[in-house]
Write an enzyme that holds these catalytic residues in place. Structure first.
Site, PDB file in Angstrom:
ATOM      1  N   ASP A   1     -11.329   2.532   3.968  1.00  0.00           N
ATOM      2  CA  ASP A   1     -10.995   1.564   4.066  1.00  0.00           C
ATOM      3  C   ASP A   1     -12.907   1.160   3.976  1.00  0.00           C
ATOM      4  O   ASP A   1     -13.661   0.203   3.363  1.00  0.00           O
ATOM      5  CB  ASP A   1     -10.998   1.148   5.018  1.00  0.00           C
ATOM      6  CG  ASP A   1     -10.103  -0.294   4.518  1.00  0.00           C
ATOM      7  OD1 ASP A   1     -10.205  -0.497   3.193  1.00  0.00           O
ATOM      8  OD2 ASP A   1      -9.457  -1.030   5.674  1.00  0.00           O
TER       9      ASP A   1
ATOM     10  N   LYS B   1       0.914  -1.327  -0.378  1.00  0.00           N
ATOM     11  CA  LYS B   1       0.086   0.201   0.352  1.00  0.00           C
ATOM     12  C   LYS B   1       0.604   0.882   0.103  1.00  0.00           C
ATOM     13  O   LYS B   1       0.533   2.501  -0.811  1.00  0.00           O
ATOM     14  CB  LYS B   1      -0.871  -0.299   1.064  1.00  0.00           C
ATOM     15  CG  LYS B   1      -2.500  -0.647   1.441  1.00  0.00           C
ATOM     16  CD  LYS B   1      -2.750  -1.206   2.059  1.00  0.00           C
ATOM     17  CE  LYS B   1      -3.702  -2.183   1.965  1.00  0.00           C
ATOM     18  NZ  LYS B   1      -4.771  -2.569   2.788  1.00  0.00           N
TER      19      LYS B   1
ATOM     20  N   GLN C   1      -4.849  -1.548   8.702  1.00  0.00           N
ATOM     21  CA  GLN C   1      -4.786  -2.734   8.830  1.00  0.00           C
ATOM     22  C   GLN C   1      -5.107  -3.272   9.603  1.00  0.00           C
ATOM     23  O   GLN C   1      -4.615  -3.647  11.080  1.00  0.00           O
ATOM     24  CB  GLN C   1      -2.888  -3.286   8.545  1.00  0.00           C
ATOM     25  CG  GLN C   1      -2.959  -4.719   8.176  1.00  0.00           C
ATOM     26  CD  GLN C   1      -4.146  -4.223   6.583  1.00  0.00           C
ATOM     27  OE1 GLN C   1      -3.397  -3.443   5.691  1.00  0.00           O
ATOM     28  NE2 GLN C   1      -4.111  -5.401   6.068  1.00  0.00           N
TER      29      GLN C   1
END
Ligand code: NAD
Length: 293
Positions: free
Chosen positions: A122, A55, A99
């Site tokens: 997200d 990422k 994460q």
């Protein structure tokens, strides 16, 4: 022949990333800002470390600013919440991603809900889930969003198609079903308690498999010509070697499917491309400017 059936997510994601790089350059030139993404990793989970590294690399490659925060596995929830608060207030940070999974002492949903919903790239915040469910302008979970773009690219208008989504997680199954409903599909959500899964799948024009069970969906479950999107990533041992397989038995499905995503090289590469896209969208909204064409 069968090559045309394979949906090349890697190539599609590359096209999206090229476009994002141009859009970032345009924002820097004409609007004087650089979108920024903060990624927070807690602990040493090997798969998470790889995802976070990828990422960060792809964020920088697109010209955006990448802020990486790596915290010890013993980090308390209070410390993580204080970092989130700091990132929420930082104008250089337009997107925040924590994460998952998080260590046991931390309540993941509490952390997600502490992120400013307009920076929640997200799309897991309860406000963004609500916006998706009610047709509001929010941020959409990256993996299902990527699946939707692959489907639209292959099929065009999805209205009236029967879609069967296997899996009902908050991060894939449920938002996927909602996105398909928003496209006017007739949607069935199947899950671990579904009575006759092959019979449900046989009715589908579109099959989305997001289960986490290696090669579960078999070719003889499919209606002829069904489009199959395989979200699963499973590491299995075959003939003494480790390999990645999806939730779909690719070999038995490719004959009957109208189109199918491979694993790897299908849905996976789309997820990070959509994360970059969401960061760009979030940055433009925060600065009150249109997304560059
Ligand atoms: P999850 O474990 O949270 O959910 C799995 C779902 O599958 C559950 O809703 C469960 O009801 C359903 N299920 C379990 N067994 C079943 C069965 N026998 N029949 C029907 N349904 C069954 O998983 P998740 O987070 O949604 O992820 C699913 C898969 O997608 C995993 O393999 C994961 O690694 C992968 N994934 C890939 C990406 C990507 O970028 N490609 C992103 C997220 C998840």
């Amino acid at each position: 022949m069968s090559d045309q059936k394979i949906i090349d997510g890697k190539a599609f994601a590359e096209k999206i990333r090229t476009k994002i790089t141009e859009q970032v350059a345009s924002l820097q030139k004409h609007n004087g800002f650089t979108p920024g993404l903060a990624v927070v990793l807690v602990g040493e989970d090997p798969a998470s470390k790889v995802y976070v590294r990828n990422k960060g690399e792809q964020t920088k490659a697109s010209g955006m600013a990448s802020f990486e925060h790596k915290l010890d596995a013993s980090t308390s929830q209070a410390t993580l919440l204080s970092l989130i608060d700091q990132l929420n207030k930082d104008p250089k940070v337009n997107g925040i991603l924590v994460q998952l999974p998080l260590p046991k002492q931390i309540d993941a949903q509490a952390v997600i809900n502490a992120i400013d919903p307009d920076k929640d790239v997200d799309g897991f915040h309860v406000v963004n889930a609500g916006r998706l469910a009610t047709g509001g302008q929010g941020l959409v979970p990256c993996t299902p969003y990527g699946c939707l773009l692959l489907l639209k690219d292959r099929l065009g208008d999805l209205a009236g198609k029967h879609a069967v989504v296997i899996g009902r997680s908050n991060i894939v199954g449920k938002p996927m079903a909602q996105l398909l409903l928003n496209e006017s599909c007739t949607v069935t959500i199947a899950h671990s308690k579904t009575k006759d899964l092959p019979a449900e799948v046989r009715r589908a024009d579109i099959v989305i498999a997001a289960v986490g069970r290696p090669e579960m969906v078999k070719g003889d479950w499919l209606k002829e010509g069904a489009v199959v999107i395989d979200v699963g990533i499973n590491r299995i041992e075959k003939d003494g070697k480790f390999k990645l397989v999806g939730d779909v038995d690719f070999q038995s499905c490719i004959g009957r499917a109208g189109a199918i995503t491979p694993v790897p090289g299908g849905v996976g590469p789309m997820t990070i491309a959509m994360l970059l896209h969401s960061t760009l969208v979030a940055a433009c909204r925060q600065h009150g400017v249109e997304l560059p064409k």
